[in-house]
Design a protein around this motif. Structure first.
Motif, PDB file in Angstrom:
ATOM      1  N   LEU A 177       1.980   6.528  -4.931  1.00 38.73           N
ATOM      2  CA  LEU A 177       2.730   6.049  -3.770  1.00 38.73           C
ATOM      3  C   LEU A 177       2.079   4.828  -3.115  1.00 38.73           C
ATOM      4  N   GLY A 178       0.840   4.539  -3.475  1.00 40.08           N
ATOM      5  CA  GLY A 178       0.106   3.460  -2.820  1.00 40.08           C
ATOM      6  C   GLY A 178       0.775   2.107  -2.937  1.00 40.08           C
ATOM      7  N   PHE A 179       1.264   1.757  -4.136  1.00 41.41           N
ATOM      8  CA  PHE A 179       1.866   0.434  -4.324  1.00 41.41           C
ATOM      9  C   PHE A 179       3.178   0.310  -3.560  1.00 41.41           C
ATOM     10  N   ILE A 180       3.881   1.432  -3.392  1.00 45.59           N
ATOM     11  CA  ILE A 180       5.122   1.412  -2.613  1.00 45.59           C
ATOM     12  C   ILE A 180       4.809   1.227  -1.133  1.00 45.59           C
ATOM     13  N   LYS A 181       3.780   1.890  -0.668  1.00 46.50           N
ATOM     14  CA  LYS A 181       3.367   1.753   0.730  1.00 46.50           C
ATOM     15  C   LYS A 181       2.929   0.322   1.027  1.00 46.50           C
ATOM     16  N   VAL A 182       2.194  -0.287   0.107  1.00 45.77           N
ATOM     17  CA  VAL A 182       1.756  -1.678   0.279  1.00 45.77           C
ATOM     18  C   VAL A 182       2.963  -2.607   0.375  1.00 45.77           C
ATOM     19  N   ALA A 183       3.965  -2.383  -0.471  1.00 48.24           N
ATOM     20  CA  ALA A 183       5.168  -3.220  -0.450  1.00 48.24           C
ATOM     21  C   ALA A 183       5.888  -3.106   0.892  1.00 48.24           C
ATOM     22  N   ILE A 184       6.004  -1.892   1.417  1.00 47.31           N
ATOM     23  CA  ILE A 184       6.681  -1.693   2.704  1.00 47.31           C
ATOM     24  C   ILE A 184       5.889  -2.350   3.832  1.00 47.31           C
ATOM     25  N   GLU A 236       9.909   7.783   4.320  1.00 47.87           N
ATOM     26  CA  GLU A 236      10.363   6.449   3.934  1.00 47.87           C
ATOM     27  C   GLU A 236       9.774   6.046   2.588  1.00 47.87           C
ATOM     28  N   VAL A 237       8.506   6.342   2.394  1.00 49.78           N
ATOM     29  CA  VAL A 237       7.863   6.019   1.117  1.00 49.78           C
ATOM     30  C   VAL A 237       8.533   6.779  -0.023  1.00 49.78           C
ATOM     31  N   MET A 238       8.824   8.055   0.197  1.00 51.85           N
ATOM     32  CA  MET A 238       9.468   8.863  -0.841  1.00 51.85           C
ATOM     33  C   MET A 238      10.886   8.375  -1.122  1.00 51.85           C
ATOM     34  N   ARG A 239      11.577   7.918  -0.076  1.00 48.72           N
ATOM     35  CA  ARG A 239      12.934   7.395  -0.259  1.00 48.72           C
ATOM     36  C   ARG A 239      12.919   6.144  -1.142  1.00 48.72           C
ATOM     37  N   VAL A 240      11.974   5.257  -0.872  1.00 50.11           N
ATOM     38  CA  VAL A 240      11.865   4.037  -1.679  1.00 50.11           C
ATOM     39  C   VAL A 240      11.428   4.382  -3.101  1.00 50.11           C
TER      40      VAL A 240
END
Length: 370
Positions: free
Chosen positions: A242-249, A335-339
């Motif tokens: 999930l880290g890369f998704i969190k960074v993008a957000i 939100e992270v899980m949704r993305v």
């Protein structure tokens, strides 16, 4: 006495005959391991086009670039007159230079050398663009699968071997790797000239803050996924990443899934199923050093099926449609899980769209194993 001499002569005669018979049988029947080895190895013919020879030599050189740079460094260390400069270099490397955390020292000239074109054409590696990516925003490319080494990621995002800048003008890609690679003198400078940077959170943030068109490429599965890399499979380690998704957000960067067909096909890996001693040792090594060592083999310089060079198998990196995210410095887990759900759906769409064209010899379908 004469009888004894006759007996001795007869014995020698029989012994000689027996020895000749055994030697003739040994010559006629080669040792089985040697015969099997000769039968299984397919040697390279003497007449090979010059272009293919150059491609093979370029890939061979890059495959042993770390030993080459280490050897050059040791040779330099053997010259006392250079010691002050080498000490200064080491102090600068470990105490002053933050370039691996700032996007490296990307050199468009170095990325565009014909060396990298030969590197990409060896497999051959290519990219397939599904849509344009405007250079007015930052991007996070998620690369799948990791493969044994990630040669497709190298060819597409660290060089111009597949024509990335021509396909996506204005976007400055930075392939991310483990910080340990930047502790090798000279080798680190080659990586940074290609725009390769550290995969640390700080590095991701610094690059994405650099302005519109800045982009990072993360090989999401990492070392854990490399242990599952086998020809004909696409087993991804993604569910907990999930880290890369969190960074993008956090930086308002569009997420772009990339699936590289053929990445898992360029090496064969020895059996290491979960629960085996080999797998346990590999995971232990990973926990200690941050990376692991898959037991793999490919082809050699003079043969097609025994060595550590990758096989010549086509790699096609399909760069999918971007997933736009709303910038939020502290995104919630929901939100992270949704993305992530949207990301996995887009990645699955890429697989289903192109699998019959680029993965005809697959053994099973795409699977997210962790």
């Amino acid at each position: 006495m004469e009888h004894g001499r006759a007996f001795s002569s007869t014995s020698r005669s029989l012994s000689s005959a027996s020895l000749r018979d055994r030697l003739s049988k040994l010559t006629a029947t080669p040792l089985r391991p040697v015969a099997a080895l000769q039968a299984n190895i397919e040697f390279v013919p003497s007449k090979i086009p010059r272009q293919r020879r150059l491609q093979m030599m370029v890939v061979a050189v890059w495959s042993v670039m770390i030993p080459i740079t280490c050897f050059v460094w040791l040779m330099l260390c053997s010259i006392p007159a250079l010691w002050p400069f080498l000490i200064a270099y080491l102090l600068w490397m470990f105490l002053i230079d933050n370039s691996p955390e700032l996007g490296g020292r990307l050199s468009p000239w170095f990325r565009s050398l014909s060396f990298w074109k030969y590197f990409a054409d060896y497999y051959p590696a290519s990219l397939l663009k599904e849509c344009d990516l405007p250079a007015d925003r930052p991007y996070v490319f998620g690369y799948h699968p990791h493969g044994i080494i990630g040669m497709g990621a190298m060819a597409t995002f660290a060089t111009e071997g597949t024509g990335f800048s021509e396909a996506f003008p204005g976007i400055k890609p930075h392939l991310l790797t483990l910080v340990n690679n930047f502790h090798v003198p000279l080798y680190r400078d080659i990586l940074m000239a290609l725009g390769i940077s550290s995969v640390s959170k700080r590095s991701c943030s610094n690059i994405l803050k650099a302005g519109p068109g800045s982009a990072i490429t993360i090989v999401v599965g990492g070392a854990a996924e490399s242990l599952s890399a086998r020809p004909g499979t696409a087993d991804l380690t993604l569910r907990r990443r999930l880290g890369f998704i969190k960074v993008a957000i956090q930086h308002g960067a569009d997420l772009v899934p990339v699936f590289s067909f053929g990445e898992n096909d360029i090496y064969q890996q020895m059996p290491n199923e979960k629960g085996t001693t080999v797998y346990m040792l590999q995971k232990k090594f990973q926990s200690m050093f941050g990376f692991t060592l898959p037991l793999f083999h490919g082809r050699g310089l003079l043969n097609y099926n025994l060595g550590l060079m990758p096989y010549r198998r086509r790699i096609v990196s399909v760069i999918g449609r971007p997933i736009h995210v709303q910038k939020c410095e502290k995104p919630s887990l929901e939100e992270v899980m949704r993305v992530q759900k949207m990301y996995i759906e887009e990645l699955t769409r890429i697989w289903n769209t192109y699998k019959d064209e680029f993965a005809k010899t697959r053994l099973r379908e795409l699977s997210i194993i962790d």
